[in-house]
Structures are given as C-alpha cells and as structure tokens.
Write an enzyme that holds these catalytic residues in place. Structure first.
Site, PDB file in Angstrom:
ATOM      1  N   CYS A  97      -2.291  -0.621   7.587  1.00 50.42           N
ATOM      2  CA  CYS A  97      -1.474   0.588   7.501  1.00 50.42           C
ATOM      3  C   CYS A  97      -1.541   1.389   8.797  1.00 50.42           C
ATOM      4  O   CYS A  97      -0.546   1.982   9.219  1.00 50.42           O
ATOM      5  CB  CYS A  97      -1.896   1.425   6.307  1.00 50.42           C
ATOM      6  SG  CYS A  97      -1.521   0.601   4.733  1.00 50.42           S
TER       7      CYS A  97
ATOM      8  N   GLU B  63       0.907   3.812   1.921  1.00 49.84           N
ATOM      9  CA  GLU B  63       1.431   4.173   3.248  1.00 49.84           C
ATOM     10  C   GLU B  63       2.638   3.320   3.627  1.00 49.84           C
ATOM     11  O   GLU B  63       3.620   3.840   4.172  1.00 49.84           O
ATOM     12  CB  GLU B  63       0.351   3.983   4.327  1.00 49.84           C
ATOM     13  CG  GLU B  63      -0.894   4.789   4.107  1.00 49.84           C
ATOM     14  CD  GLU B  63      -2.003   4.030   3.384  1.00 49.84           C
ATOM     15  OE1 GLU B  63      -3.167   4.233   3.747  1.00 49.84           O
ATOM     16  OE2 GLU B  63      -1.699   3.244   2.456  1.00 49.84           O
TER      17      GLU B  63
ATOM     18  N   HIS C 252       0.839  -1.198   0.000  1.00 48.24           N
ATOM     19  CA  HIS C 252       0.000   0.000   0.000  1.00 48.24           C
ATOM     20  C   HIS C 252       0.879   1.255   0.000  1.00 48.24           C
ATOM     21  O   HIS C 252       2.044   1.207   0.426  1.00 48.24           O
ATOM     22  CB  HIS C 252      -0.902   0.024   1.229  1.00 48.24           C
ATOM     23  CG  HIS C 252      -1.982  -1.000   1.208  1.00 48.24           C
ATOM     24  ND1 HIS C 252      -3.013  -1.000   2.118  1.00 48.24           N
ATOM     25  CD2 HIS C 252      -2.205  -2.067   0.394  1.00 48.24           C
ATOM     26  CE1 HIS C 252      -3.824  -2.004   1.864  1.00 48.24           C
ATOM     27  NE2 HIS C 252      -3.345  -2.681   0.832  1.00 48.24           N
TER      28      HIS C 252
END
Length: 151
Positions: A89, A58, A56
């Site tokens: 995250c 992040e 992801h």
C-alpha cells in the site's frame, strides 16, 4: 465561517469503515481520502470477500479517489487509515503521489516503516502515525481475539 474538519474527524470516519469491515468478517482496517476538507473516497478491507490479497482498504480508497478526481495523482489529498500501511500500500501511495498519509495504529510486523522504511513513500509525501492509536489498535486486537477464541 465553517472550520475545516480535523484529522481526528477523518480518522473517526476511517474507524467507521473499519467497523463495517469487521461486520463483514474482514480484517477491520478502514480508510478515507480527503481533499480540501471533503471526503472523496471511503473504503475498507475486501480481501476475504473478493478473495484478493491486494484488496486492502488503502488500495480500494486510491481507486475510488482517482475515479472521483478523474486522474491518477492524489498529491493534494490526505489518506487517513486506521492501520499503518503495508509495503504494497505504501508503494501504491508512492505511485499516486498522495500528499499526506495519517495512520492510526502502528504495525510493527508488517507496516512499511519496519519492512521498508519511509523511503518507500514518494519524497513529497508527508506522513504521521499514532492518531487515535488506541481505538484503532483495539479494534484489530478484538477482531483477532474473537477469531482465536472461535467466536
């Protein structure tokens, strides 16, 4: 004397990252991490390209920021991300001790607030959501509409 960049400035940079993700046929989520008014990490989703559900925006940004600072704690940093972080995250944000999280669009299905609550974040992490929410949300909605329409 130069003025410190605003949260909107950094969210616009995160949106540019989201647009880069969309150009790669990735879910258009972008993130930047800043400290003292300076961007130290830029990232976007790489889950499709890397065949990795943990890639992801992040997570990529946390790694880049930690590398830049040569340390694992990001307590003086702010994460700007176009979509509310998921539980994974948010959990990583806990471990980095990121000082602040600013996100654009809320994610009522998979966001940390719905799935786990703000308690998943480090107690010292401040957060706010909804910054430039319409711009952030429309990018994601357009992406999935094109997918559904076969474009």
């Amino acid at each position: 004397m130069l003025e410190k960049p605003t949260d909107e400035h950094f969210m616009k940079m995160a949106l540019k990252e989201a647009e880069a993700a969309m150009a790669m046929d990735e879910i258009p989520v972008g993130a930047v991490i800043a400290i003292d008014g300076q961007i130290i990490a830029r990232a976007h989703n790489y889950t499709e390209r890397l065949h990795d559900f943990t890639a992801h925006a992040e997570m990529q940004a946390f790694t880049a920021a930690s590398e830049f600072l040569n340390g694992k704690y990001l307590d003086k940093c702010t994460l700007y991300v176009t979509l509310e972080p998921c539980v994974m995250c948010a959990g990583a944000a806990f471990w980095t001790r990121v000082g602040r999280i600013v996100f654009g669009a809320h994610d009522e299905k998979r966001g940390f607030l719905t799935a786990a609550g703000k308690e998943v974040l480090h107690p010292k992490t401040k957060w706010s959501g909804g910054l430039m929410e319409e711009e952030c949300r429309s990018l994601i909605l357009d992406f999935f509409k094109k997918k559904r329409d076969g474009l």
